[in-house]
Design an enzyme around this catalytic site. Structure first.
Site, PDB file in Angstrom:
ATOM      1  N   MET A 160       9.349  23.984  -1.465  1.00  0.00           N
ATOM      2  CA  MET A 160       8.630  22.977  -2.003  1.00  0.00           C
ATOM      3  C   MET A 160       9.378  22.156  -2.887  1.00  0.00           C
ATOM      4  SD  MET A 160       5.258  22.879  -4.700  1.00  0.00           S
ATOM      5  CE  MET A 160       4.191  24.026  -3.524  1.00  0.00           C
ATOM      6  N   ARG A 207     -11.467  -0.785  14.396  1.00  0.00           N
ATOM      7  CA  ARG A 207     -11.598   0.082  13.006  1.00  0.00           C
ATOM      8  C   ARG A 207     -12.351  -0.731  12.070  1.00  0.00           C
ATOM      9  NH1 ARG A 207      -5.444   0.882  10.156  1.00  0.00           N
ATOM     10  NH2 ARG A 207      -5.552  -1.264   9.751  1.00  0.00           N
ATOM     11  N   TYR A 221      13.614  31.536   2.749  1.00  0.00           N
ATOM     12  CA  TYR A 221      12.250  32.079   2.907  1.00  0.00           C
ATOM     13  C   TYR A 221      12.264  32.812   4.431  1.00  0.00           C
ATOM     14  CZ  TYR A 221       9.813  30.437  -1.320  1.00  0.00           C
ATOM     15  OH  TYR A 221       9.491  30.192  -2.459  1.00  0.00           O
ATOM     16  N   LYS A 246       0.844  -1.018   0.040  1.00  0.00           N
ATOM     17  CA  LYS A 246      -0.106   0.224  -0.159  1.00  0.00           C
ATOM     18  C   LYS A 246       0.955   1.325  -0.057  1.00  0.00           C
ATOM     19  CE  LYS A 246      -0.582  -0.391   5.118  1.00  0.00           C
ATOM     20  NZ  LYS A 246      -1.256  -0.895   6.222  1.00  0.00           N
TER      21      LYS A 246
HETATM   22  C1  LIG Z   1      -0.290  -1.701   6.880  1.00  0.00           C
HETATM   23  C2  LIG Z   1      -0.855  -2.807   7.321  1.00  0.00           C
HETATM   24  C3  LIG Z   1      -0.290  -3.871   7.297  1.00  0.00           C
HETATM   25  C4  LIG Z   1       1.270  -3.814   7.392  1.00  0.00           C
HETATM   26  O1  LIG Z   1       1.531  -3.098   8.693  1.00  0.00           O
HETATM   27  P1  LIG Z   1       3.313  -3.061   9.163  1.00  0.00           P
HETATM   28  O2  LIG Z   1       3.066  -2.581  10.429  1.00  0.00           O
HETATM   29  O3  LIG Z   1       3.611  -2.037   8.409  1.00  0.00           O
HETATM   30  O4  LIG Z   1       3.789  -4.407   8.963  1.00  0.00           O
HETATM   31  C5  LIG Z   1      -0.643  -5.140   7.898  1.00  0.00           C
HETATM   32  N1  LIG Z   1      -2.146  -5.342   8.113  1.00  0.00           N
HETATM   33  C6  LIG Z   1      -3.051  -4.323   7.852  1.00  0.00           C
HETATM   34  C7  LIG Z   1      -4.574  -4.619   7.829  1.00  0.00           C
HETATM   35  C8  LIG Z   1      -2.450  -3.000   7.536  1.00  0.00           C
HETATM   36  O5  LIG Z   1      -3.273  -2.021   7.284  1.00  0.00           O
END
Ligand SMILES: *Cc1c(COP(=O)(O)O)cnc(C)c1O
Length: 376
Positions: free
Chosen positions: A317, A136, A268, A42
């Site tokens: 930036m 969650r 800046y 991700k």
């Molecule tokens: C992001 C995520 C992971 C990975 O987590 P890490 O701590 O980076 O290994 C695993 N399971 C879920 C549901 C996540 O959202």
């Protein structure tokens, strides 16, 4: 327009497949018996580049992945990544067709969402999220009737079930107890399903789960941050004892060198003030590339020619200034290392994140799209 651009022309990332391979081997050595890695790709593989990382993992025999969104799943397919891809978050019904066309597996966020998925026109491949304490996503572990109903839905092929640990990086006795209780709640649900003849694949460990609680088991382990060779914070608990190697180095060009007289300001707000005759190097990287502005005014440092140089004044930036008064012979065209090694020196992502008041996960996942990702 197709043009060739030198990837090391401005600001870039070097992705070490050697270190990624090393980390994968280390993490595989910790896996529960029979389990496989399901790396988290991700947020553009925590900034490392989803395509580069996914394809490299394919070469290592990794064939299961998880991402946050359907867009990220589609991108992995566009990048030629093979294997199962689990979407961990919500997918809107308008995009269910993409789950089919790109062969993606959707997480079932709870009972109500299961009904929405089930009412779509074609069967969908899914994993059920179970909430064991994080509050969650996930159907509550106590609602076994609903969980069973989800498994019985006609249009859902529920091939997996998972939960997420929320204090597996915690050292206190109450955090350890909470993590074990999450494992017990999850296993209780799995056991009841098994007794009724349902045998979904299971997963509950992420990086810290694997490093600290491998005995909690599962068929998959969703490793993110540790696979990239980084911990969230330098001193985080890692009971496994495995040493990991950072996969990413972040670099930029020195585009100019400027001499200041004592008393002159720079950048800046003229925030930087030369206390003595000073030399500044201008770097072609800024907060638009993911270099946190919190590192301004000496809060962060970079490496040039194996020497530390503090960030001078406010990060812009697209550029930043660094004080190279103590660095020998800096020239236009030199390379500055923002994360990684230069000579005998190293700047770790954990350290930079701490200086910016955050964790390495946030720092890395916010790395900009302008950065070239180069496989080395
Ligand atoms: C992001 C995520 C992971 C990975 O987590 P890490 O701590 O980076 O290994 C695993 N399971 C879920 C549901 C996540 O959202």
């Amino acid at each position: 327009m197709t043009v060739e651009i030198c990837p090391k022309g401005r600001a870039w990332m070097e992705i070490s497949v050697e270190n990624l391979t090393y980390n994968v081997e280390q993490l595989r050595s910790l896996l529960p018996a029979g389990a496989k890695l399901m790396p988290a790709l991700k947020a553009n593989a925590y900034g490392h580049g989803a395509g580069i990382t996914g394809r490299a993992l394919n070469e290592m025999g990794v064939d299961s992945f998880c991402v946050a969104s359907v867009e990220e799943g589609v991108e992995l397919r566009d990048e030629g990544v093979k294997g199962d891809i689990l979407i961990l978050g919500y997918t809107s019904p308008e995009n269910f067709r993409l789950l089919k066309s790109c062969e993606l597996t959707q997480s079932i966020l709870d009972y109500d969402y299961a009904k929405i998925l089930n009412s779509w026109r074609e069967p969908l491949n899914c994993h059920l999220a179970v909430d064991t304490g994080m509050k969650r996503i996930g159907e509550d572990w106590e609602n076994f009737d609903r969980i069973l109903e989800i498994f019985r839905m006609d249009n859902l092929d529920v091939s997996g079930i998972f939960t997420h640990l929320c204090v597996s990086d915690g050292k206190t006795p109450s955090e350890r107890e909470f993590t074990y209780s999450q494992g017990e709640k999850f296993n209780a649900v799995v056991k009841k399903l098994n007794a009724l003849g349902y045998e979904p694949k299971t997963h509950l460990l992420g990086s810290y789960g694997l490093l600290n609680y491998p005995k909690l088991g599962g068929d998959f382990v969703r490793t993110g941050i540790a696979m990239y060779g980084v911990l969230s914070r330098s001193n985080d608990m890692n009971l496994s004892g495995v040493q990991l190697k950072p996969v990413m180095e972040l670099k930029s060009k020195v585009t100019a060198v400027k001499k200041l007289e004592a008393g002159e300001g720079a950048g800046y707000g003229l925030d930087y003030r030369a206390e003595k005759p000073s030399v500044l190097a201008i770097l072609s990287i800024g907060y638009g590339d993911g270099l946190p502005r919190e590192l301004s005014n000496g809060a962060g440092e970079v490496l040039i020619n194996g020497t530390k140089a503090p960030i001078a004044g406010r990060i812009c930036m697209d550029q930043c200034l660094v004080d190279v008064s103590d660095v020998e012979a800096v020239h236009c065209g030199d390379t500055a290392v923002i994360i990684g090694k230069s000579g005998n020196m190293e700047i770790r992502a954990e350290k930079l994140a701490e200086q910016a008041g955050t964790i390495s996960n946030e720092l890395l996942s916010r790395m900009g799209t302008r950065l070239h990702r180069i496989r080395v």
